[in-house]
Design a protein around this motif. Structure first.
Motif, PDB file in Angstrom:
ATOM      1  N   ALA A  22       4.657 -10.132 -10.880  1.00  0.00           N
ATOM      2  CA  ALA A  22       6.053  -9.705 -10.757  1.00  0.00           C
ATOM      3  C   ALA A  22       6.882 -10.149 -11.952  1.00  0.00           C
ATOM      4  CB  ALA A  22       6.654 -10.254  -9.459  1.00  0.00           C
ATOM      5  N   GLY A  23       6.727 -11.410 -12.366  1.00  0.00           N
ATOM      6  CA  GLY A  23       7.515 -11.925 -13.473  1.00  0.00           C
ATOM      7  C   GLY A  23       7.247 -11.201 -14.778  1.00  0.00           C
ATOM      8  N   GLN A  61       9.712  -5.087 -18.741  1.00  0.00           N
ATOM      9  CA  GLN A  61      10.612  -3.970 -18.449  1.00  0.00           C
ATOM     10  C   GLN A  61      12.015  -4.230 -18.986  1.00  0.00           C
ATOM     11  OE1 GLN A  61      11.756  -0.284 -17.097  1.00  0.00           O
ATOM     12  NE2 GLN A  61       9.685  -1.092 -16.870  1.00  0.00           N
ATOM     13  N   LEU A  62      12.551  -5.424 -18.723  1.00  0.00           N
ATOM     14  CA  LEU A  62      13.912  -5.719 -19.168  1.00  0.00           C
ATOM     15  C   LEU A  62      13.975  -5.845 -20.682  1.00  0.00           C
ATOM     16  CD1 LEU A  62      16.825  -6.301 -18.432  1.00  0.00           C
ATOM     17  CD2 LEU A  62      16.220  -8.728 -18.209  1.00  0.00           C
ATOM     18  N   GLN A  94       0.447  -5.064  -5.479  1.00  0.00           N
ATOM     19  CA  GLN A  94       0.983  -3.700  -5.424  1.00  0.00           C
ATOM     20  C   GLN A  94       2.472  -3.688  -5.127  1.00  0.00           C
ATOM     21  OE1 GLN A  94      -0.045  -1.140  -1.995  1.00  0.00           O
ATOM     22  NE2 GLN A  94      -1.126  -2.893  -1.101  1.00  0.00           N
ATOM     23  N   GLY A  95       2.956  -4.692  -4.401  1.00  0.00           N
ATOM     24  CA  GLY A  95       4.386  -4.778  -4.143  1.00  0.00           C
ATOM     25  C   GLY A  95       5.116  -5.660  -5.133  1.00  0.00           C
ATOM     26  N   GLY A 127       9.468  -6.694  -9.634  1.00  0.00           N
ATOM     27  CA  GLY A 127       9.848  -7.145 -10.968  1.00  0.00           C
ATOM     28  C   GLY A 127      10.519  -6.052 -11.772  1.00  0.00           C
ATOM     29  N   VAL A 128       9.942  -4.859 -11.717  1.00  0.00           N
ATOM     30  CA  VAL A 128      10.531  -3.732 -12.444  1.00  0.00           C
ATOM     31  C   VAL A 128      11.920  -3.418 -11.898  1.00  0.00           C
ATOM     32  CG1 VAL A 128      10.341  -1.266 -12.934  1.00  0.00           C
ATOM     33  CG2 VAL A 128       8.311  -2.729 -13.090  1.00  0.00           C
ATOM     34  N   HIS A 129      12.053  -3.420 -10.564  1.00  0.00           N
ATOM     35  CA  HIS A 129      13.350  -3.069  -9.980  1.00  0.00           C
ATOM     36  C   HIS A 129      14.418  -4.098 -10.345  1.00  0.00           C
ATOM     37  CE1 HIS A 129      15.930  -0.888  -7.149  1.00  0.00           C
ATOM     38  NE2 HIS A 129      16.450  -2.072  -6.886  1.00  0.00           N
ATOM     39  N   ALA A 130      14.044  -5.381 -10.359  1.00  0.00           N
ATOM     40  CA  ALA A 130      15.012  -6.406 -10.771  1.00  0.00           C
ATOM     41  C   ALA A 130      15.483  -6.155 -12.200  1.00  0.00           C
ATOM     42  CB  ALA A 130      14.390  -7.793 -10.652  1.00  0.00           C
TER      43      ALA A 130
END
Length: 401
Positions: free
Chosen positions: A23-24, A30-31, A298-299, A304-307
Motif C-alpha cells: 500500500a505504501g 502514484q503521488l 489486492q485491497g 494507497g493509490v486512492h490516498a
C-alpha cells in the motif's frame, strides 16, 4: 532540524508516507508521479529497510528459496520522492511530526500512515518467545535456517488461514523429511466453495500435512505446543500464522482507532479524528457496504493509490472522492507446482468458479509478480494504477446510486 532543512523550501507542502509495503509503495509512486515537477509539494517515504518485502512470497523465503532483490530507493529514482531509511518510533499528531529511530524528527503537513500488520504472538503465552513468524523477510530467513538444520522432526504451523495453508504446503514440499502439522480453529479453505476446499484438503494430504481443525493452542513451549484440553504436540519448530496485530503508534498518537488498533477512516481514507492523516492497507479500518476490509495485497494497493489521488485533489483545491473496493479472487499456493484460485463476489464470498492445478499456478504467479511492474508503470503513467473493481452494489453507500 528545521522544516526548511527537511524540505529544501519553507513553503512546500510536506507529505510523509510511513511504510513502503504494497500500500505504501502504491501511494508513494502514484503521488510522486502526479506532483512531479511541482516545487510546492515534497514527498518523503519512510521505511525500515531499503529492500521491498514481497509479503506474498515470504512462505518461499521461509523454505530457503531466493527471491529477487527489489530496491525501494532505486524504484523511487526520478520520481522526486525522497527515501528515508529508519524505524518510526513515534507520531505526534498534534505537532504533526514523526520521530525516526528516536533521534530524527520529520515534520509533515499531510501524513500517509501505512505501517502494516505483523503476526499476533501476544495473545498466547510462549508464542512471542518460541514461535517463528512471517512478519518480515528476516523473520522468514530465521525459520529457513532452522528448517535447514533439522534432519528430522515435526514442524507445527499454527493458523489455518491462507498464510498457514501456503506455509504448511511449502514446508512439506521443500522438506519432505519433516513432519508438518497444520493447526487451526477452522478447516483449511473454510471460506471457499466445496470444490476448491476439497482440492486444498487433497493437496495437503498428498504432501503429507496432518490437519487438525478445531484445535486451540493455549501455550507454546520450547519443544511443543499445548492445546485446550491438555493435549501436547511435540514440535521442533513452530510457525505462528494465527492472526495479525498492528503497530500501537497510531493509538499512542491519539488517532481514532478500532478495537484492533487500526486507524478509523472516513470515505476518502482520512482519519476521522485527524483529517490531515490518511490511513491505508492493513493499518486502516476501512468500511465498505459489506463491512470493514481485511488486509490483502489486492485491497492494499488500491487504498494507497486512492490516498494519493485524494491528496492530489485536495492540493488542487478539490474534494476527494469516496473509496470503493470489491474483492475478486483468493489465490492460494500449494507448493511450487500446485495452487487453487477461488474467485469471489465483491464482499469476498466464494463464487462457484475456481481454478486448480497448473492453470492456477500460472494465475497465482502472475498476480504475485505484478506489484513491482505495476509501480514501474505508474512512474510513467500514473493513471494506469487507478483501475480496480469498485464492487458495485456491494460497496455502494445507502441512499446512493
Amino acid at each position: 532540524m528545521s522544516a526548511q532543512q527537511e524540505t529544501g523550501t519553507a513553503t512546500a507542502h510536506r507529505v510523509v508516507i510511513l511504510g513502503a509495503g504494497y500500500a505504501g509503495m502504491a501511494a508513494a509512486v502514484q503521488l510522486a508521479a502526479r506532483v512531479k515537477g511541482r516545487e510546492e509539494v515534497r514527498v518523503t517515504v519512510v521505511n525500515a529497510q531499503e529492500r521491498f518485502t514481497e509479503r506474498m512470497r515470504l512462505h518461499m523465503t521461509a523454505t530457503g528459496q531466493r527471491l529477487a532483490e527489489l530496491s525501494i530507493p532505486e524504484l523511487l529514482e526520478g520520481t522526486g520522492a525522497r527515501f528515508v531509511r529508519g524505524w518510526v518510533t513515534a507520531v505526534d499528531a498534534d505537532a504533526r511530526t514523526v520521530r525516526i529511530d528516536d533521534d530524527r524528527v520529520l515534520p509533515y503537513d499531510t501524513l500517509v500512515y501505512g505501517l502494516g500488520g505483523v503476526a499476533d504472538t501476544s495473545a498466547v503465552p510462549g508464542a512471542e518467545d518460541h514461535a517463528y513468524t512471517l512478519s518480515g523477510a528476516q523473520d522468514a530467513e530465521l525459520l529457513a535456517d532452522r528448517l535447514a538444520g533439522l534432519r528430522s522432526g515435526t514442524v507445527v504451523v499454527v493458523g489455518s488461514g491462507l498464510t498457514g495453508i501456503e506455509s504448511a504446503a511449502e514446508i512439506a514440499e521443500r522438506h519432505p523429511r519433516l513432519s508438518v502439522v497444520l493447526l487451526g480453529g477452522r478447516e483449511p479453505g473454510a471460506g471457499m466453495n466445496p470444490k476448491a476446499r476439497a482440492y486444498v484438503h487433497a493437496a495437503l494430504d498428498r504432501l503429507g500435512v496432518r490437519v487438525r481443525a478445531g484445535a486451540e493452542v493455549v501455550k507454546v513451549l520450547p519443544g511443543a505446543v499445548e492445546l485446550a484440553g491438555g493435549e501436547s504436540i511435540a514440535a521442533d519448530a513452530v510457525l505462528w500464522t494465527g492472526g495479525t496485530r498492528v503497530s500501537p503508534l497510531a493509538a499512542a498518537a491519539g488517532l481514532a482507532v478500532d478495537e484492533r488498533g487500526r486507524v478509523v477512516t472516513d470515505a476518502a481514507l482520512r482519519s476521522v479524528s485527524h483529517p490531515e492523516v490518511y490511513a491505508i492497507g492493513d493499518a486502516a479500518a476501512i468500511r465498505q457496504g459489506y463491512g470493514v476490509m481485511h488486509g490483502t495485497c489486492q485491497g492494499g494497493m488500491p487504498t494507497g493509490v486512492h490516498a494519493a489521488l485524494s491528496i492530489d485533489r485536495v492540493l488542487r483545491g478539490r474534494q476527494p472522492k469516496p473509496f470503493r473496493f470489491g474483492y475478486y479472487h483468493t489465490p492460494v499456493s500449494l507448493g511450487r507446482g500446485d495452487a487453487v484460485v477461488q474467485f469471489t463476489r465483491p464482499d469476498d464470498s466464494p463464487r462457484r468458479f475456481c481454478l486448480v492445478g497448473r492453470m492456477a499456478v500460472r494465475y497465482k504467479e502472475t498476480v504475485t509478480a505484478s506489484a513491482w511492474p505495476t509501480y514501474g508503470r505508474m512512474k510513467k503513467m500514473p493513471a494506469s494504477g487507478a483501475f480496480w473493481p469498485r464492487g458495485g452494489r456491494f460497496t455502494r453507500a445507502r441512499g446512493t446510486k
